[in-house]
Enzyme design. Structure first.
Site, mmCIF file in Angstrom:
data_model
loop_
_atom_site.group_PDB
_atom_site.id
_atom_site.type_symbol
_atom_site.label_atom_id
_atom_site.label_comp_id
_atom_site.label_asym_id
_atom_site.label_seq_id
_atom_site.Cartn_x
_atom_site.Cartn_y
_atom_site.Cartn_z
ATOM 1 N N MET A 1 154.283 89.066 25.347
ATOM 2 C CA MET A 1 155.214 88.399 26.247
ATOM 3 C C MET A 1 156.155 87.501 25.477
ATOM 4 S SD MET A 1 152.888 87.081 29.364
ATOM 5 C CE MET A 1 151.568 88.073 30.024
ATOM 6 N N GLY B 1 147.540 90.387 24.353
ATOM 7 C CA GLY B 1 147.227 91.363 23.325
ATOM 8 C C GLY B 1 147.897 91.053 22.005
ATOM 9 N N GLU C 1 146.560 92.567 31.152
ATOM 10 C CA GLU C 1 148.005 92.395 31.335
ATOM 11 C C GLU C 1 148.720 93.739 31.251
ATOM 12 O OE1 GLU C 1 149.187 89.323 28.601
ATOM 13 O OE2 GLU C 1 148.741 87.760 30.049
ATOM 14 N N ASN D 1 137.321 83.082 30.210
ATOM 15 C CA ASN D 1 137.234 81.626 30.321
ATOM 16 C C ASN D 1 136.568 81.258 31.650
ATOM 17 O OD1 ASN D 1 139.214 81.674 32.373
ATOM 18 N ND2 ASN D 1 140.876 81.216 30.953
ATOM 19 N N ASP E 1 143.392 83.066 23.344
ATOM 20 C CA ASP E 1 143.780 84.242 22.562
ATOM 21 C C ASP E 1 143.499 84.028 21.081
ATOM 22 O OD1 ASP E 1 144.671 85.476 24.876
ATOM 23 O OD2 ASP E 1 146.716 84.743 24.640
ATOM 24 N N SER F 1 144.636 75.511 16.813
ATOM 25 C CA SER F 1 145.852 75.995 17.487
ATOM 26 C C SER F 1 146.359 75.034 18.558
ATOM 27 C CB SER F 1 145.606 77.374 18.099
ATOM 28 O OG SER F 1 144.859 77.293 19.300
ATOM 29 N N GLY G 1 153.486 75.550 21.294
ATOM 30 C CA GLY G 1 153.761 76.973 21.282
ATOM 31 C C GLY G 1 152.496 77.805 21.293
#
Length: 312
Positions: A21, A44, A143, A188, A259, A291, A296
């Site tokens: 995306m 993905g 997705e 989750n 992810d 992360s 972002g």
């Protein structure tokens, strides 16, 4: 958002079938934001990028629009050393997109428009059958079309490939075959609530949900709990196990943390298969915690060179 299957080269280790995306309140309310930017995302692709940044050889099987977003995405994945041989472009739909709103505490709300993701089909998978069958790990999500994800998992399973399924976005009426075809079923807490109908407010409650999912045929269930770490349940071992993670004092942006975890877990499954599952989860959780300390999605995912040596 492009539908993605990430697969490894003939000598590769991880395959992801999922989505890509472009990341771009209350009803009727207008509020001021502090920053706006466009970045690359999709579950993905995110998972594939994190695995690649840790050193995995990865490929992606996906579909994007024949538009500027799609072309930019192909280049982005190439820059992350990901094979795009099976990344298709179509004129029949635009590249998928997501609107992500992040609050001051780093928590997010995401609305996705699947676009070309939903056009990834059986013919596309057949063209990528060789790379899928020779991978060490395949990751799939929801997705893209559930039927396409299920077919990819089934193809991989028949070839002895480790299957990692991330049922997101979750649906209460998930096809029962997903539970039995997934070697590792990773979701989750909100997804686990949708799937089981249980309220998850603690690691103990997550353990109960994990047991419900194993009763449906899952071999291994991992439920991620954000700052509370993870709970995992194995059909071969008695009882759920809680694996805490390092505390982040003030998260900047939690978008994509799940992810990052899944991509890191796939890396360990492929390259460190003899590690105990609890240790894999600890290491993947640490990487995900890194992360959330930057803004972002993919841009916040750490590279191997920036992580402690003891993780490898």
């Amino acid at each position: 958002m492009a539908a993605c299957a990430t697969g490894l080269q003939p000598d590769s280790a991880v395959v992801v079938v999922g989505s890509c995306m472009t990341d771009l309140v209350r009803i009727g309310e207008t509020v001021h934001g502090h920053k706006f930017f466009i970045g690359f995302g999709g579950k993905g692709a995110n998972q594939c990028v994190q695995a690649a940044r840790l050193g995995a050889k990865t490929s992606i099987v996906c579909k994007v629009g024949k538009d500027s977003f799609g072309s930019d995405y192909i280049e982005n994945l190439k820059q992350n050393d990901i094979s795009t041989e099976f990344m298709y472009q179509t004129k029949d739909a635009s590249t998928g997109a997501a609107s992500i709103i992040v609050n001051n505490e780093g928590q997010n709300i995401i609305v996705i428009v699947a676009g070309a993701n939903l056009l990834l089909n059986s013919d596309d998978l057949r063209k990528a059958a060789d790379i899928i069958s020779r991978a060490k790990v395949i990751i799939c999500q929801l997705e893209i079309s559930p039927a396409t994800s299920l077919e990819a998992l089934t193809m991989a399973r028949k070839s002895g490939v480790k299957t990692l399924f991330n049922p997101a976005p979750a649906t209460a009426d998930l096809d029962a075959q997903f539970y039995t075809v997934s070697d590792i079923f990773c979701c989750n807490e909100s997804e686990a609530e949708i799937l089981t109908g249980l309220t998850i407010s603690s690691p103990a409650a997550a353990g109960k949900a994990g047991l419900v999912l194993t009763e449906r045929g899952c071999k291994m269930v991992i439920i991620t709990l954000g700052a509370e770490g993870c709970v995992f349940v194995s059909a071969k071992e008695p009882g759920p196990k809680h694996v805490p993670t390092q505390k982040v004092i003030k998260p900047v942006d939690t978008t994509g943390a799940g992810d990052s975890f899944v991509g890191a877990l796939a890396f360990y499954l492929a390259y460190y298969p003899n590690l105990p599952m609890e240790e894999m989860i600890k290491r993947a959780s640490f990487i995900a915690s890194v992360s959330v300390q930057s803004s972002g999605t993919q841009m916040s995912f750490p590279y191997r060179k920036d992580l402690p040596l003891h993780l490898f």
